[in-house]
Design an enzyme around this catalytic site. Structure first.
Site, PDB file in Angstrom:
ATOM      1  N   GLY A 249       0.823  -1.211   0.000  1.00  0.00           N
ATOM      2  CA  GLY A 249       0.000   0.000   0.000  1.00  0.00           C
ATOM      3  C   GLY A 249       0.848   1.248   0.000  1.00  0.00           C
ATOM      4  O   GLY A 249       1.971   1.257  -0.510  1.00  0.00           O
TER       5      GLY A 249
ATOM      6  N   THR B  96      -6.432  -2.743   4.531  1.00  0.00           N
ATOM      7  CA  THR B  96      -6.866  -3.110   3.180  1.00  0.00           C
ATOM      8  C   THR B  96      -5.779  -3.853   2.435  1.00  0.00           C
ATOM      9  O   THR B  96      -4.593  -3.628   2.655  1.00  0.00           O
ATOM     10  CB  THR B  96      -7.253  -1.854   2.359  1.00  0.00           C
TER      11      THR B  96
ATOM     12  N   ASN C 200      -4.398  -4.372  -1.332  1.00  0.00           N
ATOM     13  CA  ASN C 200      -4.467  -3.590  -2.564  1.00  0.00           C
ATOM     14  C   ASN C 200      -4.189  -4.405  -3.812  1.00  0.00           C
ATOM     15  O   ASN C 200      -3.254  -5.201  -3.854  1.00  0.00           O
ATOM     16  CB  ASN C 200      -3.447  -2.444  -2.521  1.00  0.00           C
TER      17      ASN C 200
ATOM     18  N   GLU D  62      -8.665  -1.094  -3.185  1.00  0.00           N
ATOM     19  CA  GLU D  62      -8.294  -1.436  -1.811  1.00  0.00           C
ATOM     20  C   GLU D  62      -9.451  -2.177  -1.153  1.00  0.00           C
ATOM     21  O   GLU D  62     -10.509  -1.598  -0.930  1.00  0.00           O
ATOM     22  CB  GLU D  62      -8.039  -0.178  -0.994  1.00  0.00           C
TER      23      GLU D  62
ATOM     24  N   TYR E  51       0.908  -9.601   1.438  1.00  0.00           N
ATOM     25  CA  TYR E  51       1.507  -9.151   0.179  1.00  0.00           C
ATOM     26  C   TYR E  51       2.027 -10.340  -0.604  1.00  0.00           C
ATOM     27  O   TYR E  51       2.571 -11.280  -0.051  1.00  0.00           O
ATOM     28  CB  TYR E  51       2.671  -8.199   0.442  1.00  0.00           C
TER      29      TYR E  51
ATOM     30  N   ARG F  35     -21.333   3.993  -3.065  1.00  0.00           N
ATOM     31  CA  ARG F  35     -21.258   5.467  -3.111  1.00  0.00           C
ATOM     32  C   ARG F  35     -20.023   5.876  -3.896  1.00  0.00           C
ATOM     33  O   ARG F  35     -19.079   5.090  -4.032  1.00  0.00           O
ATOM     34  CB  ARG F  35     -21.191   6.053  -1.692  1.00  0.00           C
TER      35      ARG F  35
ATOM     36  N   PHE G  21     -12.824  14.218   1.429  1.00  0.00           N
ATOM     37  CA  PHE G  21     -13.232  14.720   2.737  1.00  0.00           C
ATOM     38  C   PHE G  21     -12.302  15.828   3.215  1.00  0.00           C
ATOM     39  O   PHE G  21     -11.165  15.927   2.780  1.00  0.00           O
ATOM     40  CB  PHE G  21     -13.262  13.570   3.747  1.00  0.00           C
TER      41      PHE G  21
HETATM   42  N1  RBF Z   1     -10.493   7.528   0.270  1.00  0.00           N
HETATM   43  C1  RBF Z   1     -10.970   8.730  -0.118  1.00  0.00           C
HETATM   44  O1  RBF Z   1     -10.218   9.643  -0.400  1.00  0.00           O
HETATM   45  N2  RBF Z   1     -12.323   8.948  -0.228  1.00  0.00           N
HETATM   46  C2  RBF Z   1     -13.243   8.001   0.066  1.00  0.00           C
HETATM   47  O2  RBF Z   1     -14.446   8.251  -0.060  1.00  0.00           O
HETATM   48  C3  RBF Z   1     -12.765   6.719   0.538  1.00  0.00           C
HETATM   49  N3  RBF Z   1     -13.626   5.743   0.885  1.00  0.00           N
HETATM   50  C4  RBF Z   1     -13.139   4.538   1.342  1.00  0.00           C
HETATM   51  C5  RBF Z   1     -14.026   3.546   1.716  1.00  0.00           C
HETATM   52  C6  RBF Z   1     -13.571   2.317   2.169  1.00  0.00           C
HETATM   53  C7  RBF Z   1     -14.550   1.272   2.593  1.00  0.00           C
HETATM   54  C8  RBF Z   1     -12.164   2.070   2.252  1.00  0.00           C
HETATM   55  C9  RBF Z   1     -11.632   0.760   2.733  1.00  0.00           C
HETATM   56  C10 RBF Z   1     -11.281   3.055   1.861  1.00  0.00           C
HETATM   57  C11 RBF Z   1     -11.736   4.299   1.411  1.00  0.00           C
HETATM   58  N4  RBF Z   1     -10.862   5.314   1.015  1.00  0.00           N
HETATM   59  C12 RBF Z   1     -11.350   6.521   0.610  1.00  0.00           C
HETATM   60  C13 RBF Z   1      -9.420   5.035   0.880  1.00  0.00           C
HETATM   61  C14 RBF Z   1      -8.577   5.480   2.044  1.00  0.00           C
HETATM   62  O3  RBF Z   1      -8.171   6.785   1.805  1.00  0.00           O
HETATM   63  C15 RBF Z   1      -7.362   4.514   2.067  1.00  0.00           C
HETATM   64  O4  RBF Z   1      -7.788   3.223   2.324  1.00  0.00           O
HETATM   65  C16 RBF Z   1      -6.325   4.944   3.070  1.00  0.00           C
HETATM   66  O5  RBF Z   1      -5.837   6.185   2.730  1.00  0.00           O
HETATM   67  C17 RBF Z   1      -5.157   3.961   3.097  1.00  0.00           C
HETATM   68  O6  RBF Z   1      -4.559   3.847   1.875  1.00  0.00           O
HETATM   69 MG    MG Z   2      -3.840  -1.286   1.978  1.00  0.00          MG
END
Ligand code: RBF
Ligand code: MG
Length: 165
Positions: A30, A42, A44, A97, A110, A123, A128
């Site tokens: 990641g 997560t 990837n 992810e 990995y 969605r 954010f």
């Molecule tokens: N990253 C975003 O920038 N916007 C999102 O709306 C967003 N939704 C996520 C929803 C889920 C269920 C998961 C597992 C990850 C999401 N992420 C989202 C990614 C998140 O930024 C990322 O997993 C972490 O930054 C680690 O790499």
């Molecule tokens: Mg990950």
């Protein structure tokens, strides 16, 4: 103007796919950002695995089932973000992810094969204003996906050939 008006995902708002998106790939490292610290480690896969998949064109949160053959035959619920982590803005390549809802996995598998059967869209990926907002939405997504994947309509995909064969 803040983005705190973003709607949380809900079971009712899930767009169920006509046919599942099946993905199979080798888990990559990641970003060292530690989605584990967000409470949702997560695994990837390269987003390029989805390059020709029309139903996965939208960046956003999807749900379905997953399996890591190294850990046996067990199929588990999963929720995945497909996109570029736009809240951070530093991810160039599209990435998938997946958060697998099972505590039996060492989150750092990995190099192992992971199989996913994606059956719905929850969605769009959102940008954010704070890490806190991102965490709250991810936690809600996990709760909603966990409940949705108990619905009878999802049952048939637990044994989908793409996961088992
Ligand atoms: N990253 C975003 O920038 N916007 C999102 O709306 C967003 N939704 C996520 C929803 C889920 C269920 C998961 C597992 C990850 C999401 N992420 C989202 C990614 C998140 O930024 C990322 O997993 C972490 O930054 C680690 O790499
Ligand atoms: Mg990950």
């Amino acid at each position: 103007m803040t983005n705190s008006h973003f709607k949380f995902s809900s079971v009712d708002a899930i767009e169920w796919l006509q046919k599942p998106i099946t993905v199979r790939g080798i888990v990559q490292h990641g970003f060292g950002r530690g989605s584990r610290d967000l409470g949702t480690p997560t695994a990837n896969l390269p987003g390029s695995l989805l390059d020709d998949v029309h139903d996965a064109e939208r960046d956003g949160v999807y749900l379905g089932f997953g399996r890591v053959p190294k850990y046996g035959r067990r199929v588990v619920k999963m929720v995945a973000n497909i996109g570029r982590n736009i809240t951070y803005g530093d991810v160039i390549d599209r990435v998938l992810e997946a958060y697998l809802m099972a505590d039996i996995f060492d989150p750092e598998f990995y190099g192992e094969e992971m199989r996913l059967c994606i059956i719905g869209f929850m969605r769009p990926e959102l940008k954010f204003n704070s890490l806190q907002q991102l965490i709250e939405h991810i936690q809600n997504d996990v709760k909603v996906a966990d409940a949705a994947l108990d619905l009878p309509r999802t049952e048939v995909y637990r044994t989908h050939t793409s996961l088992i064969d």
